[in-house]
Design a protein around this motif. Structure first.
Motif, PDB file in Angstrom:
ATOM      1  N   ASP A  58     -23.652  74.747   7.386  1.00  0.00           N
ATOM      2  CA  ASP A  58     -25.167  74.471   7.519  1.00  0.00           C
ATOM      3  C   ASP A  58     -25.114  72.895   7.785  1.00  0.00           C
ATOM      4  OD1 ASP A  58     -25.974  77.060   7.456  1.00  0.00           O
ATOM      5  OD2 ASP A  58     -26.520  76.782   5.478  1.00  0.00           O
ATOM      6  N   CYS A  59     -24.526  72.584   8.774  1.00  0.00           N
ATOM      7  CA  CYS A  59     -24.552  70.786   9.296  1.00  0.00           C
ATOM      8  C   CYS A  59     -24.828  71.012  10.384  1.00  0.00           C
ATOM      9  CB  CYS A  59     -23.313  70.398   8.931  1.00  0.00           C
ATOM     10  SG  CYS A  59     -21.974  70.996   9.812  1.00  0.00           S
ATOM     11  N   THR A  60     -25.343  69.880  11.082  1.00  0.00           N
ATOM     12  CA  THR A  60     -25.907  69.679  12.313  1.00  0.00           C
ATOM     13  C   THR A  60     -24.596  69.138  13.097  1.00  0.00           C
ATOM     14  OG1 THR A  60     -26.582  67.317  12.016  1.00  0.00           O
ATOM     15  CG2 THR A  60     -28.173  69.121  11.424  1.00  0.00           C
ATOM     16  N   ALA A  61     -24.983  69.145  14.487  1.00  0.00           N
ATOM     17  CA  ALA A  61     -24.144  68.678  15.502  1.00  0.00           C
ATOM     18  C   ALA A  61     -23.819  67.122  15.131  1.00  0.00           C
ATOM     19  CB  ALA A  61     -24.513  68.776  16.835  1.00  0.00           C
ATOM     20  N   GLN A  62     -25.150  66.557  14.914  1.00  0.00           N
ATOM     21  CA  GLN A  62     -24.914  65.243  14.576  1.00  0.00           C
ATOM     22  C   GLN A  62     -23.762  64.949  13.544  1.00  0.00           C
ATOM     23  OE1 GLN A  62     -26.626  63.191  16.323  1.00  0.00           O
ATOM     24  NE2 GLN A  62     -25.888  61.418  15.324  1.00  0.00           N
ATOM     25  N   TYR A  63     -24.085  65.665  12.549  1.00  0.00           N
ATOM     26  CA  TYR A  63     -22.952  65.529  11.243  1.00  0.00           C
ATOM     27  C   TYR A  63     -21.407  65.643  11.580  1.00  0.00           C
ATOM     28  CZ  TYR A  63     -20.740  66.172   7.057  1.00  0.00           C
ATOM     29  OH  TYR A  63     -19.524  66.147   6.065  1.00  0.00           O
ATOM     30  N   ILE A  64     -21.225  66.516  12.619  1.00  0.00           N
ATOM     31  CA  ILE A  64     -20.031  67.048  12.863  1.00  0.00           C
ATOM     32  C   ILE A  64     -19.632  65.720  13.720  1.00  0.00           C
ATOM     33  CG2 ILE A  64     -18.677  68.536  14.319  1.00  0.00           C
ATOM     34  CD1 ILE A  64     -20.456  70.549  13.791  1.00  0.00           C
ATOM     35  N   ALA A  65     -20.300  65.156  14.775  1.00  0.00           N
ATOM     36  CA  ALA A  65     -20.029  64.159  15.741  1.00  0.00           C
ATOM     37  C   ALA A  65     -19.546  62.945  14.715  1.00  0.00           C
ATOM     38  CB  ALA A  65     -21.128  63.887  16.577  1.00  0.00           C
ATOM     39  N   SER A  66     -20.472  62.684  13.906  1.00  0.00           N
ATOM     40  CA  SER A  66     -20.153  61.533  12.966  1.00  0.00           C
ATOM     41  C   SER A  66     -18.979  61.530  12.041  1.00  0.00           C
ATOM     42  CB  SER A  66     -21.381  61.060  12.123  1.00  0.00           C
ATOM     43  OG  SER A  66     -21.514  61.464  10.963  1.00  0.00           O
ATOM     44  N   HIS A  71     -17.665  61.974  20.483  1.00  0.00           N
ATOM     45  CA  HIS A  71     -18.758  61.915  21.115  1.00  0.00           C
ATOM     46  C   HIS A  71     -19.534  63.036  20.914  1.00  0.00           C
ATOM     47  CE1 HIS A  71     -21.461  60.816  24.432  1.00  0.00           C
ATOM     48  NE2 HIS A  71     -20.856  59.404  24.214  1.00  0.00           N
ATOM     49  N   LYS A  72     -21.145  62.692  20.963  1.00  0.00           N
ATOM     50  CA  LYS A  72     -21.676  63.922  20.562  1.00  0.00           C
ATOM     51  C   LYS A  72     -21.756  64.845  21.989  1.00  0.00           C
ATOM     52  CE  LYS A  72     -25.865  61.539  22.485  1.00  0.00           C
ATOM     53  NZ  LYS A  72     -27.392  61.273  22.229  1.00  0.00           N
ATOM     54  N   THR A  73     -21.364  64.291  23.007  1.00  0.00           N
ATOM     55  CA  THR A  73     -21.081  65.628  24.213  1.00  0.00           C
ATOM     56  C   THR A  73     -20.233  66.483  24.030  1.00  0.00           C
ATOM     57  OG1 THR A  73     -20.030  64.037  25.584  1.00  0.00           O
ATOM     58  CG2 THR A  73     -22.561  63.861  25.610  1.00  0.00           C
ATOM     59  N   ARG A  74     -19.161  65.851  23.283  1.00  0.00           N
ATOM     60  CA  ARG A  74     -17.963  66.562  23.221  1.00  0.00           C
ATOM     61  C   ARG A  74     -18.156  67.611  22.132  1.00  0.00           C
ATOM     62  NH1 ARG A  74     -12.373  63.394  21.329  1.00  0.00           N
ATOM     63  NH2 ARG A  74     -11.011  64.877  22.014  1.00  0.00           N
ATOM     64  N   VAL A  75     -18.707  67.237  21.186  1.00  0.00           N
ATOM     65  CA  VAL A  75     -19.201  68.089  20.235  1.00  0.00           C
ATOM     66  C   VAL A  75     -19.988  69.315  20.585  1.00  0.00           C
ATOM     67  CG1 VAL A  75     -20.550  68.433  17.961  1.00  0.00           C
ATOM     68  CG2 VAL A  75     -19.160  66.315  18.169  1.00  0.00           C
ATOM     69  N   SER A  76     -21.125  68.924  21.463  1.00  0.00           N
ATOM     70  CA  SER A  76     -22.105  69.733  22.026  1.00  0.00           C
ATOM     71  C   SER A  76     -21.207  70.954  22.873  1.00  0.00           C
ATOM     72  CB  SER A  76     -23.182  69.165  23.019  1.00  0.00           C
ATOM     73  OG  SER A  76     -23.668  69.814  23.729  1.00  0.00           O
ATOM     74  N   ARG A  77     -20.350  70.372  23.456  1.00  0.00           N
ATOM     75  CA  ARG A  77     -19.518  71.581  24.443  1.00  0.00           C
ATOM     76  C   ARG A  77     -18.830  72.378  23.570  1.00  0.00           C
ATOM     77  NH1 ARG A  77     -19.227  66.454  28.371  1.00  0.00           N
ATOM     78  NH2 ARG A  77     -21.080  66.891  29.754  1.00  0.00           N
ATOM     79  N   ALA A  78     -18.178  71.735  22.448  1.00  0.00           N
ATOM     80  CA  ALA A  78     -17.230  72.401  21.739  1.00  0.00           C
ATOM     81  C   ALA A  78     -18.069  73.594  20.938  1.00  0.00           C
ATOM     82  CB  ALA A  78     -16.622  71.677  20.920  1.00  0.00           C
ATOM     83  N   ILE A  79     -19.100  73.276  20.541  1.00  0.00           N
ATOM     84  CA  ILE A  79     -20.041  74.104  19.861  1.00  0.00           C
ATOM     85  C   ILE A  79     -20.539  75.312  20.769  1.00  0.00           C
ATOM     86  CG2 ILE A  79     -22.450  74.227  18.709  1.00  0.00           C
ATOM     87  CD1 ILE A  79     -22.117  71.722  17.430  1.00  0.00           C
ATOM     88  N   ALA A  80     -20.959  74.982  21.884  1.00  0.00           N
ATOM     89  CA  ALA A  80     -21.261  76.024  22.956  1.00  0.00           C
ATOM     90  C   ALA A  80     -20.264  76.923  23.197  1.00  0.00           C
ATOM     91  CB  ALA A  80     -21.629  75.237  24.440  1.00  0.00           C
ATOM     92  N   GLU A  81     -19.040  76.634  23.353  1.00  0.00           N
ATOM     93  CA  GLU A  81     -17.939  77.322  23.715  1.00  0.00           C
ATOM     94  C   GLU A  81     -17.727  78.408  22.560  1.00  0.00           C
ATOM     95  OE1 GLU A  81     -15.008  79.196  25.442  1.00  0.00           O
ATOM     96  OE2 GLU A  81     -16.160  77.602  26.320  1.00  0.00           O
ATOM     97  N   LEU A  82     -17.897  77.558  21.251  1.00  0.00           N
ATOM     98  CA  LEU A  82     -17.607  78.563  20.094  1.00  0.00           C
ATOM     99  C   LEU A  82     -18.575  79.618  19.844  1.00  0.00           C
ATOM    100  CD1 LEU A  82     -16.165  75.876  17.523  1.00  0.00           C
ATOM    101  CD2 LEU A  82     -14.858  77.613  18.692  1.00  0.00           C
ATOM    102  N   GLU A  83     -19.826  79.214  20.204  1.00  0.00           N
ATOM    103  CA  GLU A  83     -21.005  80.055  19.880  1.00  0.00           C
ATOM    104  C   GLU A  83     -20.919  81.170  20.982  1.00  0.00           C
ATOM    105  OE1 GLU A  83     -24.828  78.429  20.888  1.00  0.00           O
ATOM    106  OE2 GLU A  83     -25.868  79.708  19.102  1.00  0.00           O
ATOM    107  N   GLY A  84     -20.597  80.830  22.224  1.00  0.00           N
ATOM    108  CA  GLY A  84     -20.116  81.910  23.086  1.00  0.00           C
ATOM    109  C   GLY A  84     -19.137  82.796  22.684  1.00  0.00           C
ATOM    110  N   ARG A  85     -18.150  82.359  21.914  1.00  0.00           N
ATOM    111  CA  ARG A  85     -16.878  83.369  21.402  1.00  0.00           C
ATOM    112  C   ARG A  85     -17.293  83.964  20.161  1.00  0.00           C
ATOM    113  NH1 ARG A  85     -11.618  80.049  21.522  1.00  0.00           N
ATOM    114  NH2 ARG A  85     -10.817  81.786  20.265  1.00  0.00           N
ATOM    115  N   GLN A  86     -18.462  83.625  19.740  1.00  0.00           N
ATOM    116  CA  GLN A  86     -19.146  84.329  18.404  1.00  0.00           C
ATOM    117  C   GLN A  86     -18.456  83.643  17.196  1.00  0.00           C
ATOM    118  OE1 GLN A  86     -21.011  87.721  18.739  1.00  0.00           O
ATOM    119  NE2 GLN A  86     -21.482  87.541  20.892  1.00  0.00           N
TER     120      GLN A  86
END
Lengths: 153, 153
Positions: A58-66, A71-86
């Motif tokens: 239960d952390c935010t993308a922000q927390y992961i980035a810091s 970079h927050k965009t790198r995190v955003s894309r990694a998260i999107a991909e992982l979410e897609g893979r469930q």
DNA sequence: CCCATAAGGTTGCGAGCGCAACCAATTGTG
DNA sequence: CACAATTGGTTGCGCTCGCAACCTTATGGG
């Protein structure tokens, strides 16, 4: 009496510490790559997100980035991909509807459970090449350098 | 008697050495970047080529690639750019007309002469954050790790 | 002597990344 | 209460990089 000759250590790249640190980091990454990459189909950003979320639900993308210094965009894309893979899921936070809490799914927890021991073992086998007292010294120096370059947190 | 509980060091990324090495290398690079980047308009591949050619005149792109461990295309592009800026020049080898010897031009040597002392000073100021005996230990460990990962030459 | 193989180097292309701009929601200030 | 400034997060775009394919020259084997 002439000025003493310049030290003139003519910068051999192979002896230049910043270069060596980069080379070492790349080498260590490749030493690990076979685990998360070939075996679990994760790239480095994805692996870092999984590792972070695994130990801190239960952390935010922000927390992961810091905490990973990505970079927050790198995190955003990694998260999107992982979410897609469930492997992870996101739930909107009630207090602040901008942010979304990230957590591992069941499949994500299973993957995490498999991955962590292997990663730790791999880290240990890397450090095992250092004799005991060299290893302690190395880790101490690593910490000092991190503090000096303000890399912590 | 049950099996002893798993060690279960649940992989904090911030304590995971391969991650820390990557972070340190990035930090050290940024610590240097101001020199070659802002001050001389070089990026990392270009800086590595200049450094290599400066200490080893008349080498081939192949040699630069293997000694810096950069991909040959990265070297090729860095060389092309530096040649365009007239910092290096290339002469076709008589024995083997495939390869071309790379060397610094006069302007290249001048830049090299300015750059090297600054880079060495910057390296020294980085290492200066380590107390003397920690520094020696760190460099020794660095060498051991390099040998273990077969990163040399 | 010829052809297959290899080696030095360059280029087309796709993937990943960071920057800047953006959207949406929240907070601070007059 | 309104509006500027800020924050969480995503997306368009350009740049760099590595891979594979390629060109050219050199080498080795029948």
């Amino acid at each position: 009496m002439p000025a003493r000759p310049m030290p003139e250590r003519s910068l051999e790249l192979a002896a230049f510490v910043p270069f060596r640190l980069n080379r070492l980091a790349t080498g260590a990454s490749q030493y690990l790559a076979s685990i998360y990459q070939r075996r679990f189909g994760l790239d480095i950003p994805q692996w870092r997100v999984i590792a972070t979320v695994g130990s801190r639900q239960d952390c935010t993308a922000q927390y992961i980035a810091s905490s990973t210094r990505m970079h927050k965009t790198r995190v955003s894309r990694a998260i999107a991909e992982l979410e897609g893979r469930q492997l992870i899921e996101r739930v909107s936070s009630a207090q602040d509807r901008r942010e979304r809490q990230v957590r591992l799914t069941k499949a994500g927890r299973r993957l995490y459970g498999e991955l962590v021991p292997i990663a730790l073992e791999r880290e240990a086998s890397l450090l095992a090449c250092l004799p005991a007292e060299q290893q302690a010294g190395f880790l101490a120096a690593l910490e000092t350098l991190e503090r000096f370059l303000q890399l912590e947190e």
